[in-house]
Design a protein around this motif. Structure first.
Motif, PDB file in Angstrom:
ATOM      1  N   UNK A  17      44.656  29.635  41.802  1.00  0.00           N
ATOM      2  CA  UNK A  17      45.858  30.474  41.792  1.00  0.00           C
ATOM      3  C   UNK A  17      46.943  29.910  42.704  1.00  0.00           C
ATOM      4  N   UNK A  18      48.190  30.195  42.379  1.00  0.00           N
ATOM      5  CA  UNK A  18      49.322  29.761  43.202  1.00  0.00           C
ATOM      6  C   UNK A  18      49.326  30.547  44.511  1.00  0.00           C
ATOM      7  N   UNK A  19      49.892  29.938  45.555  1.00  0.00           N
ATOM      8  CA  UNK A  19      49.854  30.598  46.859  1.00  0.00           C
ATOM      9  C   UNK A  19      50.728  31.848  46.933  1.00  0.00           C
ATOM     10  N   UNK A  20      51.526  32.108  45.908  1.00  0.00           N
ATOM     11  CA  UNK A  20      52.300  33.350  45.873  1.00  0.00           C
ATOM     12  C   UNK A  20      51.491  34.519  45.302  1.00  0.00           C
ATOM     13  N   UNK A  21      50.223  34.278  44.942  1.00  0.00           N
ATOM     14  CA  UNK A  21      49.397  35.327  44.341  1.00  0.00           C
ATOM     15  C   UNK A  21      49.218  36.488  45.312  1.00  0.00           C
ATOM     16  N   UNK A  22      49.270  37.693  44.775  1.00  0.00           N
ATOM     17  CA  UNK A  22      49.104  38.896  45.586  1.00  0.00           C
ATOM     18  C   UNK A  22      47.627  39.194  45.807  1.00  0.00           C
TER      19      UNK A  22
ATOM     20  N   UNK B 279      44.276  38.193  43.410  1.00  0.00           N
ATOM     21  CA  UNK B 279      43.104  37.476  43.894  1.00  0.00           C
ATOM     22  C   UNK B 279      41.824  38.288  43.730  1.00  0.00           C
ATOM     23  N   UNK B 280      41.858  39.545  44.107  1.00  0.00           N
ATOM     24  CA  UNK B 280      40.628  40.335  44.132  1.00  0.00           C
ATOM     25  C   UNK B 280      40.499  41.303  42.968  1.00  0.00           C
TER      26      UNK B 280
ATOM     27  N   UNK C 285      41.907  45.338  36.652  1.00  0.00           N
ATOM     28  CA  UNK C 285      41.435  44.143  35.964  1.00  0.00           C
ATOM     29  C   UNK C 285      40.793  43.180  36.955  1.00  0.00           C
ATOM     30  N   UNK C 286      39.901  42.298  36.494  1.00  0.00           N
ATOM     31  CA  UNK C 286      39.303  41.321  37.404  1.00  0.00           C
ATOM     32  C   UNK C 286      40.343  40.329  37.913  1.00  0.00           C
ATOM     33  N   UNK C 287      40.217  39.942  39.179  1.00  0.00           N
ATOM     34  CA  UNK C 287      41.130  38.985  39.782  1.00  0.00           C
ATOM     35  C   UNK C 287      40.568  37.577  39.748  1.00  0.00           C
ATOM     36  N   UNK C 288      41.278  36.660  40.406  1.00  0.00           N
ATOM     37  CA  UNK C 288      40.883  35.259  40.388  1.00  0.00           C
ATOM     38  C   UNK C 288      39.506  35.058  41.021  1.00  0.00           C
ATOM     39  N   UNK C 289      39.183  35.829  42.042  1.00  0.00           N
ATOM     40  CA  UNK C 289      37.878  35.681  42.687  1.00  0.00           C
ATOM     41  C   UNK C 289      36.745  36.027  41.726  1.00  0.00           C
TER      42      UNK C 289
ATOM     43  N   UNK D 245      47.271  39.355  54.048  1.00  0.00           N
ATOM     44  CA  UNK D 245      46.542  40.441  53.384  1.00  0.00           C
ATOM     45  C   UNK D 245      45.696  39.899  52.234  1.00  0.00           C
ATOM     46  N   UNK D 246      46.257  38.969  51.461  1.00  0.00           N
ATOM     47  CA  UNK D 246      45.524  38.408  50.333  1.00  0.00           C
ATOM     48  C   UNK D 246      44.316  37.608  50.810  1.00  0.00           C
TER      49      UNK D 246
END
Length: 525
Positions: A269-274, A278-279, A286-290, A309-310
Motif C-alpha cells: 500500500x502507498x504511504x498515504x493509506x489510512x 491498512x487494517x 471491508x478487509x484491509x491490506x493487512x 495511527x495507521x
C-alpha cells in the motif's frame, strides 16, 4: 402465499445463515417492504427486484409484500440479497415450484434487465452452504469460485429467466468447473540485485523463519527491489492456507473468474493509506491490506511517512494474527497473519549519516525521522539491516552466482526442519503458517527448540543486562537465532547463531545515540 430461501450474511470471512421469508398480504395499497435490520443496499433490493421482474416480463402482485430477513437482530449488508429475495418472491407467486428452493442457498445481485451480476464473498458463502448441507445458487461469473468449496451442488445462471427455466425443467444448468489454480507466477530474480550481500542474507533469514524485516538506506540502494523478491523465496501456500487466503480475497471481491493462486500474497500500500485501508473498516468493515496479505507479505515502503495511527494499528495483528474491527452493533474479525517487510531512508533528506552527500542536519534530522515510528513498533521488527549506497564498482560487477532459486532451496530446507520438529513434538505442520515458522514459536516449543547453548545464553544475558533487549526482544532474538541455526543445518542454537541474531536487533539506545539499522557490534555487550 408464503415462501422462503436461505442466504448468508457476512461477519468478516464467516458466513452466517439468513432465512429470506416472503409473504403476500391483501391490502388496498400495494407495497413492497424489506425488514430485518437491512442496510441501504439491501433496502434498495426491492427496486432492483422490481426492475428485474419487468426485464423478464413479470409484474409484482398488487398486494402488500413483506420480505423478512431472519434473524432480525443480525445486521444485513450488501447487494447479494437481491437474488434470494427475488427467488422467494417467485416461489410465493407460483412462478417456480414451491419446493424448488429447498436444499439451496442463494447469493447474487440483480440488474434491471434480469441478469445476475457477480458479488463478493461467494467462496465463504459456498463453504457455509456446504456445511449446512445445501447447494449454492450464485451468478455465472462466480460459479468457478463457488466450485472450489467442495462437491456440493452449484447453480450459476447468467440471468433470472435462465434460473426460472431450470426450475421449470425447460433447461438444465450444469455444475461449473472450479477456476484455474495458478502456481509459480514469475517474480523478479534476486540475481538482479547488485551488491547488498548483507541485506540479501537478512532477506533469506526472514524468508526461512517468517520474520519481520526492516531495510534502512538511502534512495536507490535496492530496498524495494529486495522486498519485491521475497515472495520468490517463500514456499507455496498449503491447501489450508490457500482456502483461508482465498476466502479473504473473495469477501473483498478480488477473485477473478474463480482463479486461485498458490503464490503467497504481496501487498504494497502507498504511504498515504489510512488506518482503515491498512487494517480494514469503512461502512461495511471491508478487509484491509493487512488481511489481504494474510499468509503472505505486507510491504510498507517509506515507513516513517505512514501516519502514526495507521502504523500503530498494526501492532496488535503483528502479535495476534487477526484484526478486530469494532462497531456499535458487531465485532468483525479478519485473519491477518502476515510477514511485515518495511523500508525507510536514514532521515527526511534521504541520505543521512557521515560521508559524501551527508545530511547537514544530522543527527537531529535522523532522530526526528526515526521518532515518527513508535518504539513498540520497532520492537516488533526482528531484523533491521542497513543498505549502503550502491557504488559504480558494484554496478560494474557481473550478476551474482546465486539468485532466487538457490536461496529458495535453502529456505525450503530450513522450513522442512521446522516442520519436522513439529511432527516430532506431535503437532500438525499443516495447521497453519503461524505454527510452521520460527517467528511464531512460543511457550514450550520455544523453550524446547530455541534455547541456546551455554556460551550463547551467556551472550544473550549480557545483551539483556546492557539494556539492549526488552522481554519481547529477548523472545524474538531466540526465534531469530533458531532460524539462523536452521539455515546452518544445526540441531542446536549455538553462540554464533545468537551473535548474528543480536547484530540484526540493535539495542534500544538513548534517543539520538543509535540510528535504526546501525546495530552495535556484539563485543560491545
Amino acid at each position: 402465499m408464503h415462501a422462503s430461501v436461505v442466504t448468508v450474511a457476512f461477519e468478516g470471512v464467516d458466513a452466517r445463515r439468513v432465512d429470506v421469508q416472503v409473504q403476500q398480504l391483501s391490502a388496498d395499497q400495494p407495497s413492497f417492504t424489506i425488514v430485518g435490520l437491512a442496510d441501504k443496499a439491501v433496502a434498495e433490493s426491492r427496486e432492483r427486484v422490481r426492475g428485474a421482474f419487468a426485464g423478464i416480463g413479470l409484474a409484482l402482485p398488487s398486494m402488500r409484500i413483506i420480505a423478512n430477513l431472519a434473524p432480525a437482530d443480525l445486521p444485513k449488508e450488501g447487494s447479494h440479497f437481491d437474488l434470494p429475495v427475488a427467488l422467494a418472491l417467485l416461489a410465493s407467486m407460483g412462478v417456480i415450484p414451491p419446493d424448488a428452493l429447498s436444499g439451496w442457498a442463494a447469493v447474487g445481485e440483480l440488474g434491471l434487465d434480469g441478469r445476475i451480476a457477480p458479488v463478493g464473498g461467494t467462496l465463504p458463502a459456498a463453504v457455509a452452504a456446504d456445511a449446512m448441507g445445501l447447494g449454492l445458487i450464485c451468478p455465472e461469473a462466480n460459479g468457478p469460485e463457488a466450485a472450489w468449496a467442495g462437491d456440493a451442488p452449484v447453480l450459476a445462471p447468467r440471468s433470472l429467466i435462465g434460473l426460472v427455466n431450470h426450475f421449470k425443467g425447460a433447461t438444465v444448468l450444469r455444475r461449473p468447473e472450479p477456476g484455474a489454480l495458478r502456481s509459480g507466477d514469475r517474480v523478479p530474480d534476486l540475481r538482479e540485485v547488485k551488491g547488498q550481500e548483507s541485506a540479501k542474507r537478512a532477506l533469506e533469514i526472514a524468508a526461512a523463519g517468517g520474520h519481520n524485516l526492516l531495510f534502512v538506506g538511502p534512495p536507490g540502494s535496492g530496498k524495494s527491489m529486495m522486498a519485491a523478491r521475497l515472495p520468490g523465496l517463500l514456499p507455496p501456500l498449503t491447501s489450508r492456507e490457500l482456502l483461508e487466503t482465498s476466502m479473504v480475497w473473495s469477501v473483498a471481491g478480488l477473485i477473478e473468474r474463480g482463479a486461485l493462486t498458490r503464490d503467497r500474497p504481496f501487498r504494497s500500500p502507498h504511504h498515504s493509506a489510512s488506518m482503515a485501508a491498512l487494517t480494514g473498516g469503512g461502512l461495511r468493515a471491508r478487509p484491509g491490506e493487512a488481511s489481504l496479505a494474510h499468509n503472505g507479505v505486507l510491504f510498507l515502503d517509506e515507513l516513517p511517512e505512514y501516519s502514526a495511527q495507521a502504523l500503530d494499528s498494526l501492532r496488535q495483528p503483528l502479535e495476534t494474527g487477526e484484526i478486530v474491527v469494532a462497531r456499535a452493533n458487531a465485532h468483525v474479525r479478519y485473519p491477518a497473519r502476515f510477514q511485515l517487510v518495511a523500508a525507510m531512508n536514514p532521515c527526511r533528506c534521504g541520505v543521512g549519516g557521515p560521508g559524501k552527500g551527508a545530511c547537514g542536519k544530522a543527527p537531529r534530522c535522523q532522530r526526528d525521522y526515526r521518532n515518527r515510528i513508535s518504539g513498540p513498533m520497532f520492537d516488533r521488527i526482528d531484523l533491521t539491516v542497513e543498505t549502503p549506497p550502491v557504488t559504480a564498482s558494484d554496478m560494474a560487477l557481473p550478476p551474482p552466482a546465486e539468485g532466487t532459486a538457490e536461496a529458495a532451496a535453502r529456505v525450503a530446507t530450513a522450513r522442512a526442519m521446522q516442520a519436522e520438529r513439529l511432527r516430532g513434538a506431535g503437532l500438525d505442520p499443516e495447521a497453519g503458517w503461524d505454527q510452521t515458522v520460527n517467528a511464531r514459536a512460543s511457550g514450550e516449543a520455544l523453550e524446547r527448540f530455541a534455547t541456546p547453548d551455554e556460551p550463547g545464553r551467556a551472550l544473550l544475558m549480557r545483551a539483556g543486562e546492557a539494556g539492549g533487549l526488552t522481554a519481547r526482544g529477548w523472545t524474538r532474538t531466540l526465534r531469530l537465532a533458531r532460524t539462523i541455526a536452521d539455515l546452518d543445518g544445526s540441531d542446536g542454537v549455538l553462540r554464533r547463531h545468537v551473535a548474528e541474531a543480536l547484530i540484526y536487533r540493535p539495542p534500544l539506545a538513548a534517543e539520538g545515540e543509535t540510528t535504526p539499522g546501525r546495530a552495535a557490534s556484539v563485543p560491545a555487550w
